[in-house]
Design an enzyme around this catalytic site. Sequence first.
Site, mmCIF file in Angstrom:
data_model
loop_
_atom_site.group_PDB
_atom_site.id
_atom_site.type_symbol
_atom_site.label_atom_id
_atom_site.label_comp_id
_atom_site.label_asym_id
_atom_site.label_seq_id
_atom_site.Cartn_x
_atom_site.Cartn_y
_atom_site.Cartn_z
ATOM 1 N N ASP A 141 47.598 42.763 35.784
ATOM 2 C CA ASP A 141 45.813 42.784 36.062
ATOM 3 C C ASP A 141 45.407 41.596 35.017
ATOM 4 O OD1 ASP A 141 43.176 43.261 36.142
ATOM 5 O OD2 ASP A 141 43.311 45.063 36.792
ATOM 6 N N SER A 178 37.640 49.159 39.366
ATOM 7 C CA SER A 178 36.904 48.085 38.614
ATOM 8 C C SER A 178 35.710 48.577 38.122
ATOM 9 C CB SER A 178 36.825 46.549 39.099
ATOM 10 O OG SER A 178 36.642 45.831 38.231
ATOM 11 N N HIS A 206 44.791 42.815 39.817
ATOM 12 C CA HIS A 206 43.489 43.365 39.711
ATOM 13 C C HIS A 206 43.047 44.052 41.007
ATOM 14 C CE1 HIS A 206 39.858 45.167 38.091
ATOM 15 N NE2 HIS A 206 39.059 44.509 38.909
#
Length: 324
Positions: A275, A146, A304
């Site tokens: 995601d 991320s 995610h």
Amino acid sequence: MSKKIEAEEITSRRKLLVSVAGVAAGAGLLATGGAAAAAAKPAATAAAGKTVNSITVKDGTVIHFKDWGTGTPVVFSHGWPLQGDAWEDQMMFLASHGYRVIAHDRRGHGLSSQPWQGNDMDTYADDLATLLDALDIKGATLVGHSTGGGEVAHYIGRHGEKRVAKAVLVGAVPPQMVQSPSNPGGLPMSVFDGIRASVLADRSQFFKDLSGPFYGANRPGSKVTQGQRDTFWLQGMQCGIKNAYDCIKQFSEVDYTADLKKITVPTLVVHGSDDQIVPIDAAGKASAKIIKNAKLIIYEGAPHGLPTTHKDRLNEDLLAFIKS
């Protein structure tokens, strides 16, 4: 801020973490921060500005890190609003397979200092560079999830590849998340303005709510546990509110395209097809096209937070990639 005050601040947050972990244990839960505290070695000064579990960077900010095992180094950068413990499944696995694993808490996150200034990607990358220099890391595989994926990309773009052998981007935010004329597939600015407003209004409840789509708990048939969601909240609340707020701009508005173009080492891009936080088309697929030597692996149906929900598959993919 004096070193004495910094030390007191970190000690206070350690006590808070232990207290919350104790409550969780009474309910049959295990907090990752408690596991980290149990595994950490006593701090002892090894050199000026560096202990066995922290470094002090040029502006006085203390960066906490974990350094486990021996062998080829693998360095992890975590997502927002988490901390190095978010990588515990991968670190435990790789350290048990003969690798040295290192994960730091980004400034403002986890057990690191919570400075008012410096909550920007240039400084994040410089903090990582200071850590790698202090530990004299060579031939590392850098792994970023991320926001941490942006940090890995920007570190290479800003500091080069002299300490890097390979890179891995997992559900990473590059090349850019926000929608713009040059990035029509991005998310509207209103999405990130809403995140900012939620952090200011009631970040505790927001983190509890965010853990749902983060792990795909809102999907039919989800096997996400309450413990996993609680751990997300616990780590999020360890992040300072100013640091969490400022970091939103860094993961949403920064354009990492130029950084991605500078990556020449073998790079693995892993992204979940479901995601809901960092959509795959404008992120993983786009990054894999820009990076010269990239391999894209799509986890069908993965959310995610796949380092947790799909940890066994990711562990094996990381091991195979590092060995290759």
